[in-house]
Design an enzyme around this catalytic site. Structure first.
Site, PDB file in Angstrom:
ATOM      1  N   GLY A   9       0.789  -1.243   0.000  1.00 24.10           N
ATOM      2  CA  GLY A   9       0.000   0.000   0.000  1.00 24.10           C
ATOM      3  C   GLY A   9       0.812   1.280   0.000  1.00 24.10           C
ATOM      4  N   ALA A  10       2.162   1.163  -0.022  1.00 19.59           N
ATOM      5  CA  ALA A  10       2.969   2.387  -0.184  1.00 19.59           C
ATOM      6  C   ALA A  10       3.456   2.519  -1.625  1.00 19.59           C
ATOM      7  CB  ALA A  10       4.156   2.386   0.781  1.00 19.59           C
ATOM      8  N   GLY A  11       3.000   1.619  -2.469  1.00 14.48           N
ATOM      9  CA  GLY A  11       3.361   1.701  -3.886  1.00 14.48           C
ATOM     10  C   GLY A  11       2.349   2.546  -4.651  1.00 14.48           C
ATOM     11  N   ASP A  60       7.493  -7.397   5.234  1.00 14.45           N
ATOM     12  CA  ASP A  60       7.557  -8.105   3.945  1.00 14.45           C
ATOM     13  C   ASP A  60       6.471  -9.175   3.885  1.00 14.45           C
ATOM     14  OD1 ASP A  60       8.491  -9.769   1.774  1.00 14.45           O
ATOM     15  OD2 ASP A  60      10.451  -8.831   2.051  1.00 14.45           O
ATOM     16  N   THR A 124      -2.995  -8.877 -13.345  1.00 17.81           N
ATOM     17  CA  THR A 124      -2.726  -8.020 -14.507  1.00 17.81           C
ATOM     18  C   THR A 124      -3.263  -8.654 -15.778  1.00 17.81           C
ATOM     19  OG1 THR A 124      -0.904  -7.271 -15.932  1.00 17.81           O
ATOM     20  CG2 THR A 124      -0.437  -9.131 -14.520  1.00 17.81           C
ATOM     21  N   ASP A 125      -3.599  -7.818 -16.743  1.00 18.23           N
ATOM     22  CA  ASP A 125      -4.035  -8.361 -18.038  1.00 18.23           C
ATOM     23  C   ASP A 125      -2.869  -9.017 -18.783  1.00 18.23           C
ATOM     24  OD1 ASP A 125      -2.609  -6.112 -18.854  1.00 18.23           O
ATOM     25  OD2 ASP A 125      -4.211  -5.273 -20.099  1.00 18.23           O
ATOM     26  N   GLU A 126      -1.648  -8.827 -18.268  1.00 13.60           N
ATOM     27  CA  GLU A 126      -0.487  -9.418 -18.951  1.00 13.60           C
ATOM     28  C   GLU A 126      -0.461 -10.936 -18.822  1.00 13.60           C
ATOM     29  OE1 GLU A 126       3.174  -7.262 -18.586  1.00 13.60           O
ATOM     30  OE2 GLU A 126       2.128  -5.381 -18.244  1.00 13.60           O
ATOM     31  N   TYR A 148       7.769 -11.515 -15.419  1.00 16.26           N
ATOM     32  CA  TYR A 148       6.788 -10.815 -14.585  1.00 16.26           C
ATOM     33  C   TYR A 148       5.406 -11.433 -14.735  1.00 16.26           C
ATOM     34  CZ  TYR A 148       3.143  -7.428 -13.529  1.00 16.26           C
ATOM     35  OH  TYR A 148       1.988  -6.852 -13.070  1.00 16.26           O
ATOM     36  N   LYS A 152       2.907 -13.514 -12.084  1.00 12.75           N
ATOM     37  CA  LYS A 152       1.538 -13.117 -11.713  1.00 12.75           C
ATOM     38  C   LYS A 152       0.542 -14.230 -12.053  1.00 12.75           C
ATOM     39  CE  LYS A 152       0.505  -9.538 -10.195  1.00 12.75           C
ATOM     40  NZ  LYS A 152       0.483  -9.059  -8.777  1.00 12.75           N
ATOM     41  N   PRO A 203      12.800   7.005 -24.739  1.00 16.37           N
ATOM     42  CA  PRO A 203      13.233   5.785 -25.444  1.00 16.37           C
ATOM     43  C   PRO A 203      12.065   4.868 -25.790  1.00 16.37           C
ATOM     44  CG  PRO A 203      13.696   5.593 -23.083  1.00 16.37           C
ATOM     45  CD  PRO A 203      13.024   6.919 -23.286  1.00 16.37           C
ATOM     46  N   ASN A 247       2.030   2.862 -28.334  1.00 21.04           N
ATOM     47  CA  ASN A 247       2.990   3.573 -27.483  1.00 21.04           C
ATOM     48  C   ASN A 247       3.432   4.893 -28.123  1.00 21.04           C
ATOM     49  OD1 ASN A 247       2.886   1.525 -25.623  1.00 21.04           O
ATOM     50  ND2 ASN A 247       4.715   0.487 -26.380  1.00 21.04           N
ATOM     51  N   GLY A 273      10.908 -10.360 -26.223  1.00 16.42           N
ATOM     52  CA  GLY A 273       9.600 -10.949 -25.902  1.00 16.42           C
ATOM     53  C   GLY A 273       8.502  -9.916 -25.713  1.00 16.42           C
TER      54      GLY A 273
HETATM   55  P1  TYD Z   1       5.388  -0.303 -19.163  1.00 13.99           P
HETATM   56  O1  TYD Z   1       4.873   0.977 -18.593  1.00 13.99           O
HETATM   57  O2  TYD Z   1       6.730  -0.769 -18.714  1.00 13.99           O
HETATM   58  O3  TYD Z   1       4.282  -1.415 -18.910  1.00 13.99           O
HETATM   59  P2  TYD Z   1       4.149  -2.921 -19.513  1.00 13.99           P
HETATM   60  O4  TYD Z   1       5.451  -3.318 -20.099  1.00 13.99           O
HETATM   61  O5  TYD Z   1       3.830  -3.682 -18.282  1.00 13.99           O
HETATM   62  O6  TYD Z   1       3.055  -2.867 -20.512  1.00 13.99           O
HETATM   63  O7  TYD Z   1       5.434  -0.166 -20.717  1.00 13.99           O
HETATM   64  C1  TYD Z   1       4.293   0.180 -21.457  1.00 13.99           C
HETATM   65  C2  TYD Z   1       4.659   0.071 -22.901  1.00 13.99           C
HETATM   66  O8  TYD Z   1       5.676   1.029 -23.194  1.00 13.99           O
HETATM   67  C3  TYD Z   1       5.250  -1.291 -23.271  1.00 13.99           C
HETATM   68  O9  TYD Z   1       4.771  -1.666 -24.555  1.00 13.99           O
HETATM   69  C4  TYD Z   1       6.730  -1.043 -23.305  1.00 13.99           C
HETATM   70  C5  TYD Z   1       6.825   0.420 -23.743  1.00 13.99           C
HETATM   71  N1  TYD Z   1       8.011   1.145 -23.229  1.00 13.99           N
HETATM   72  C6  TYD Z   1       8.851   1.828 -24.121  1.00 13.99           C
HETATM   73  O10 TYD Z   1       8.622   1.857 -25.338  1.00 13.99           O
HETATM   74  N2  TYD Z   1       9.937   2.477 -23.620  1.00 13.99           N
HETATM   75  C7  TYD Z   1      10.245   2.470 -22.294  1.00 13.99           C
HETATM   76  O11 TYD Z   1      11.280   3.065 -21.892  1.00 13.99           O
HETATM   77  C8  TYD Z   1       9.371   1.782 -21.384  1.00 13.99           C
HETATM   78  C9  TYD Z   1       9.658   1.752 -19.915  1.00 13.99           C
HETATM   79  C10 TYD Z   1       8.262   1.144 -21.903  1.00 13.99           C
END
Ligand code: TYD
Length: 343
Positions: A9-11, A60, A124-126, A148, A152, A203, A247, A273
């Site tokens: 809960g501190a995240g 923890d 997570t939906d992941e 990750y 999950k 990036p 993105n 991946g």
């Molecule tokens: P992220 O916020 O790390 O969430 P997740 O990987 O769990 O979806 O990333 C969201 C999207 O952004 C993901 O497709 C990866 C991309 N991304 C970048 O393109 N550059 C970055 O530096 C990061 C951190 C993420």
């Protein structure tokens, strides 16, 4: 009166959720258990500390003594405690197994010991892996592809097993990508906002056409609240706001809001991946009369404003050795690439 234990809960989402409970339910008591690892911070819950209905416990989820002592005095457990950054899981999967899987086992054991406590696992939906077309319903197979998401998914299976075998009252939420104030600036949105504020490159992995479904943190908290109070025991609920964006589009919106140049957006070598698309079907949750309140543009503007006016919060994080070590390990050598020339 209800006593709710909010682990992690501190995240980011956990701290918003603890605040949401206290604001929404005057007769609830909320305890936060948090290990205060790199991504958790007391500054995220500083405003709650003086509330007599709130307590903070530094510890923890892997520690059975701490967990037993807390679980025995609470009615409900909502588990946010987790390592969550996919990129870090690629560098160091072990810590994800430790917290995201073993930690859940310790929590479940305590719930089993003390009887009929509702346990909500924030997932997570992941766990579906990439959803190249359409929308994953809760019945879709779990095909996690990163350490990750595999952690999950493993935790979810344990939760389901405890429900089936021991009759534990459990619910699981599968939330989509979340953004908002207080998010650690390693995730894409806060990383890009803070980099842009510092006139540093954003990036973008690969061609930037990967799709995520973005939900504002408050909407995510209300959805978890809905499932906590009304979810069917043993149930699984997708959470998403239907804001499916590439993105690159998100990056462009961020520089536009900040009035910066698009040339700050730089394509870099892709994440191994990298899931190309996430998309969830949220009909089950919407049948419980939940719907998102925040349009993406409004939530993003609000978030950008928060980072602009809280530079001391993220500058302190970004100046820490831990942050810089990860950033240089992960991004160093991820040289800018020309779009179209990625592998
Ligand atoms: P992220 O916020 O790390 O969430 P997740 O990987 O769990 O979806 O990333 C969201 C999207 O952004 C993901 O497709 C990866 C991309 N991304 C970048 O393109 N550059 C970055 O530096 C990061 C951190 C993420």
């Amino acid at each position: 009166m209800r006593r709710v234990l909010v682990t992690g809960g501190a995240g980011f989402i956990g701290s918003h959720f603890a605040r949401h409970l206290l604001c929404t339910y005057p007769d609830y008591r909320v305890t936060v258990l948090d290990a205060l690892t790199y991504a958790g911070s007391l500054s995220n819950i500083a405003d709650l500390m003086s509330d007599p209905r709130f307590a903070f416990y530094h510890g923890d989820v892997r520690d059975p003594v701490v967990v037993r002592n807390l679980v025995r005095n609470h009615d409900w457990v909502v588990n946010f405690a987790a390592e969550t950054h996919v990129d870090r899981s690629i560098l160091n999967p072990g810590s994800f197994l430790q917290t995201d899987v073993y930690g859940v086992y310790v929590l479940l054991e305590a719930c089993r010991e003390f009887g009929s406590r509702r346990f909500l696992q924030v997932s997570t939906d992941e766990v579906y892996g990439e959803v190249l077309e359409g929308f994953a319903t809760e019945e879709a197979p779990l095909r996690p592809r990163s350490p990750y998401s595999a952690s999950k998914a493993s935790a979810e299976l344990l939760v389901q097993a405890y429900h089936t075998t021991y009759g534990l009252d459990t619910v699981i939420t599968r939330g989509s990508n979340t953004y908002g104030p207080n998010q650690y600036p390693e995730k894409m949105i806060p990383l890009f906002i803070t980099n842009a504020l510092e006139d540093r490159p954003l990036p973008l992995y690969g061609d930037g056409s990967q799709v995520r479904d973005w939900i504002y943190v408050e909407d995510h908290c209300v959805a978890i609240d809905t499932v906590l109070h009304h979810g069917e025991s043993g149930g699984v609920y997708n959470i998403g706001a239907g804001n499916l964006l590439k993105n690159r589009e998100v990056a462009e919106k961020i520089v536009e809001i900040l009035g910066k140049s698009v040339s700050l957006i730089q394509s870099v070598a892709d994440r191994p991946g990298h899931d190309r698309r996430y998309a969830v079907d949220t009909s089950r949750l919407r049948q419980m009369r939940w719907s998102p309140r925040w349009r993406f543009e409004d939530g993003l503007r609000h978030t950008v404003e928060w980072y602009r006016s809280h530079s001391e919060w993220w500058k302190e994080i970004k100046s820490k050795k831990e942050y810089q070590q990860f950033a240089s390990q992960w991004y160093h050598g991820r040289a800018p690439v020309t779009p179209g020339q990625e592998e």
